[in-house]
Design a protein around this motif. Structure first.
Motif, PDB file in Angstrom:
ATOM      1  N   PHE A  17     -10.749   3.574   9.099  1.00  0.00           N
ATOM      2  CA  PHE A  17      -9.824   3.003   7.648  1.00  0.00           C
ATOM      3  C   PHE A  17      -8.345   3.431   7.644  1.00  0.00           C
ATOM      4  CE2 PHE A  17     -10.705   7.514   7.135  1.00  0.00           C
ATOM      5  CZ  PHE A  17      -9.778   8.159   6.394  1.00  0.00           C
ATOM      6  N   LEU A  18      -8.033   4.508   8.720  1.00  0.00           N
ATOM      7  CA  LEU A  18      -6.621   4.530   8.932  1.00  0.00           C
ATOM      8  C   LEU A  18      -5.928   3.572   9.553  1.00  0.00           C
ATOM      9  CD1 LEU A  18      -6.796   8.509  10.188  1.00  0.00           C
ATOM     10  CD2 LEU A  18      -6.151   7.645   7.919  1.00  0.00           C
ATOM     11  N   HIS A  20      -6.280   0.393   8.988  1.00  0.00           N
ATOM     12  CA  HIS A  20      -5.797  -0.393   7.738  1.00  0.00           C
ATOM     13  C   HIS A  20      -4.606   0.156   7.051  1.00  0.00           C
ATOM     14  CE1 HIS A  20      -9.137  -3.115   8.982  1.00  0.00           C
ATOM     15  NE2 HIS A  20     -10.013  -2.049   8.729  1.00  0.00           N
ATOM     16  N   LEU A  21      -4.431   1.409   7.142  1.00  0.00           N
ATOM     17  CA  LEU A  21      -3.352   1.994   6.181  1.00  0.00           C
ATOM     18  C   LEU A  21      -1.953   2.030   7.083  1.00  0.00           C
ATOM     19  CD1 LEU A  21      -4.983   5.105   4.586  1.00  0.00           C
ATOM     20  CD2 LEU A  21      -4.562   2.812   3.586  1.00  0.00           C
ATOM     21  N   THR A  22      -1.975   1.677   8.416  1.00  0.00           N
ATOM     22  CA  THR A  22      -0.771   1.709   9.092  1.00  0.00           C
ATOM     23  C   THR A  22       0.352   1.037   8.768  1.00  0.00           C
ATOM     24  OG1 THR A  22      -1.742   0.231  10.790  1.00  0.00           O
ATOM     25  CG2 THR A  22      -1.944   2.624  11.196  1.00  0.00           C
ATOM     26  N   LEU A  24       1.534   0.537   5.792  1.00  0.00           N
ATOM     27  CA  LEU A  24       2.049   1.212   4.756  1.00  0.00           C
ATOM     28  C   LEU A  24       3.095   2.633   5.150  1.00  0.00           C
ATOM     29  CD1 LEU A  24      -0.642   1.440   2.193  1.00  0.00           C
ATOM     30  CD2 LEU A  24       1.182  -0.307   2.378  1.00  0.00           C
ATOM     31  N   VAL A  25       2.787   2.890   6.418  1.00  0.00           N
ATOM     32  CA  VAL A  25       3.415   3.936   6.780  1.00  0.00           C
ATOM     33  C   VAL A  25       4.812   3.928   6.934  1.00  0.00           C
ATOM     34  CG1 VAL A  25       3.897   5.670   8.830  1.00  0.00           C
ATOM     35  CG2 VAL A  25       1.351   5.030   8.090  1.00  0.00           C
ATOM     36  N   VAL A  28       6.525   3.996   3.686  1.00  0.00           N
ATOM     37  CA  VAL A  28       6.455   5.652   2.884  1.00  0.00           C
ATOM     38  C   VAL A  28       7.560   6.004   3.538  1.00  0.00           C
ATOM     39  CG1 VAL A  28       5.039   7.520   2.858  1.00  0.00           C
ATOM     40  CG2 VAL A  28       4.178   5.280   2.271  1.00  0.00           C
TER      41      VAL A  28
END
Length: 128
Positions: A17-18, A20-22, A24-25, A28
């Motif tokens: 799941f991480l 798929h969040l990359t 956004l990094v 942020v």
């Protein structure tokens, strides 16, 4: 960036799941850096940056990329140092927040002192 960061995490991993969040990094990190540079909620932004740095240091160490983990730990040391040596100059937006908060606190203390003095005067007059 996305291809490189997704290559760290295998598809059958519990941490998939991480991947798929990359995307956004960078957003942020840009938002946090902008907040620090503009002087808006500096302490809160630094806390977020430190938390993000700790997370990525441990994540890269977990995946075996020691060089990147070491780089993140160096920047983490800088962020913690900045957090503890932070001061507000008169051009910072936080300066006005701190100034107004201290002024309001002083006014509240004066009001409490005057109420206490009035109460003492009333008590001394009742005793006569």
């Amino acid at each position: 960036f996305i291809e490189i960061s997704m290559s760290y995490i295998p598809a059958d991993s519990k941490l998939e799941f991480l991947a798929h969040l990359t995307p956004l990094v960078p957003l942020v990190e840009f938002f946090i850096a902008s907040m620090i540079l503009l002087g808006i909620y500096t302490r809160s932004s630094l806390i977020g940056a430190i938390a993000l740095g700790i997370f990525f240091t441990f994540l890269f160490h977990y995946f075996g990329d020691v060089e990147t983990a070491l780089t993140h730990s160096y920047t983490l040391i800088l962020k913690v140092g900045l957090f503890y040596t932070l001061y507000y100059n008169k051009f910072s937006a936080d300066y006005f927040n701190v100034y107004n908060a201290s002024r309001i606190k002083e006014e509240q203390l004066k009001l409490q002192r005057s109420k206490r003095i009035k109460q003492q005067v009333r008590e001394s007059l009742q005793g006569l």
